[in-house]
Write an enzyme that holds these catalytic residues in place. Sequence first.
Site, PDB file in Angstrom:
ATOM      1  N   HIS A 162      43.389   4.347 -22.441  1.00  0.00           N
ATOM      2  CA  HIS A 162      41.899   3.667 -22.129  1.00  0.00           C
ATOM      3  C   HIS A 162      41.760   3.552 -24.166  1.00  0.00           C
ATOM      4  O   HIS A 162      41.750   4.401 -24.222  1.00  0.00           O
ATOM      5  CB  HIS A 162      40.763   4.375 -21.217  1.00  0.00           C
ATOM      6  CG  HIS A 162      41.781   3.414 -19.748  1.00  0.00           C
ATOM      7  ND1 HIS A 162      41.326   4.457 -18.845  1.00  0.00           N
ATOM      8  CD2 HIS A 162      41.919   2.408 -20.111  1.00  0.00           C
ATOM      9  CE1 HIS A 162      41.510   3.543 -17.926  1.00  0.00           C
ATOM     10  NE2 HIS A 162      41.710   2.713 -18.005  1.00  0.00           N
ATOM     11  N   CYS A 249      35.089   8.905 -17.366  1.00  0.00           N
ATOM     12  CA  CYS A 249      35.350   7.396 -16.786  1.00  0.00           C
ATOM     13  C   CYS A 249      34.658   7.429 -15.125  1.00  0.00           C
ATOM     14  O   CYS A 249      34.856   7.290 -14.065  1.00  0.00           O
ATOM     15  CB  CYS A 249      36.761   7.303 -16.295  1.00  0.00           C
ATOM     16  SG  CYS A 249      37.616   8.948 -16.297  1.00  0.00           S
TER      17      CYS A 249
HETATM   18  N1  GLY Z   1      44.083   8.427 -13.215  1.00  0.00           N
HETATM   19  C1  GLY Z   1      43.434   7.624 -13.633  1.00  0.00           C
HETATM   20  C2  GLY Z   1      43.746   6.311 -14.140  1.00  0.00           C
HETATM   21  O1  GLY Z   1      45.284   6.035 -14.806  1.00  0.00           O
HETATM   22  O2  GLY Z   1      43.195   5.345 -13.924  1.00  0.00           O
END
Ligand code: GLY
Length: 254
Positions: A162, A249
């Site tokens: 991300h 997150c």
């Molecule tokens: N396990 C979090 C993701 O990869 O979205």
Amino acid sequence: MIKNAIVRRPGHSLVNGITSAPELGKPDYGLAIKQHDAYIEALKSCGVGVTVLKADERFPDSCFVEDVAVCTRKFAVITNPGASSRKGEEIEIIEVIKKYYNDIEYIKKPGTLEGGDVMMVKDHFYIGLSKRTNREGAEQLIKVLGKYGMSGSIVEMLEMLHLKSGLAYLEDNVLLITGEYINNLEFKKFNKIMIDEEETYSANCIRVNDYVLVPAGYPKTKEKIEAVGFKVIVVDTSEYRKVNGGLSCLSLRF
Ligand code: GLY
């Protein structure tokens, strides 16, 4: 000022969460719960009211609520996760988001977008093109931001999961930065704190009012953040790291 946070308790299915680091092993569920408790306490000690949602065993990654919504100061966006096992998580967040926002927008197919790819810097939003967020999703977000007098820009990505796996905006023009982003001209204007390569995971910190939450086990990062004058709270996220999760997150903050 961040007044609210939303978190979701991890389910036992967390052990089946998506991972790009299987060598770290499976999360220990009991420890993950204790770490989640401590995370909630840390948010509260920053003066934030925390809404705690029940675990949803159907979705192993559903404790990573940041990916399913983008909460701005004016409106919220329900995303469309790019990971197939996460599709449907976004539906489960709508009711709670409605309690806080009158204006809610939606990322629609074929657009995909995960909140972990969106970094807010005041009213501008950097959107990473990752394996989870596609150009169509990013462009949809930029369009709705424009509707509310805000802006967005696209960041090309090479390898990180991300955008915020390697970036964290700590307010006051300070940016934690690592890896592929270091030489990206998009981030030239910031006062950068460079994260050492062996501490890459700790680029995912969060500023919450007067504090910066930093993951446990990254002493150089902690020292660098303290050196520029921030107060730090250390939170252990070892079990979430095993399934690609980090401090940002685990909550929606607004
Ligand atoms: N396990 C979090 C993701 O990869 O979205």
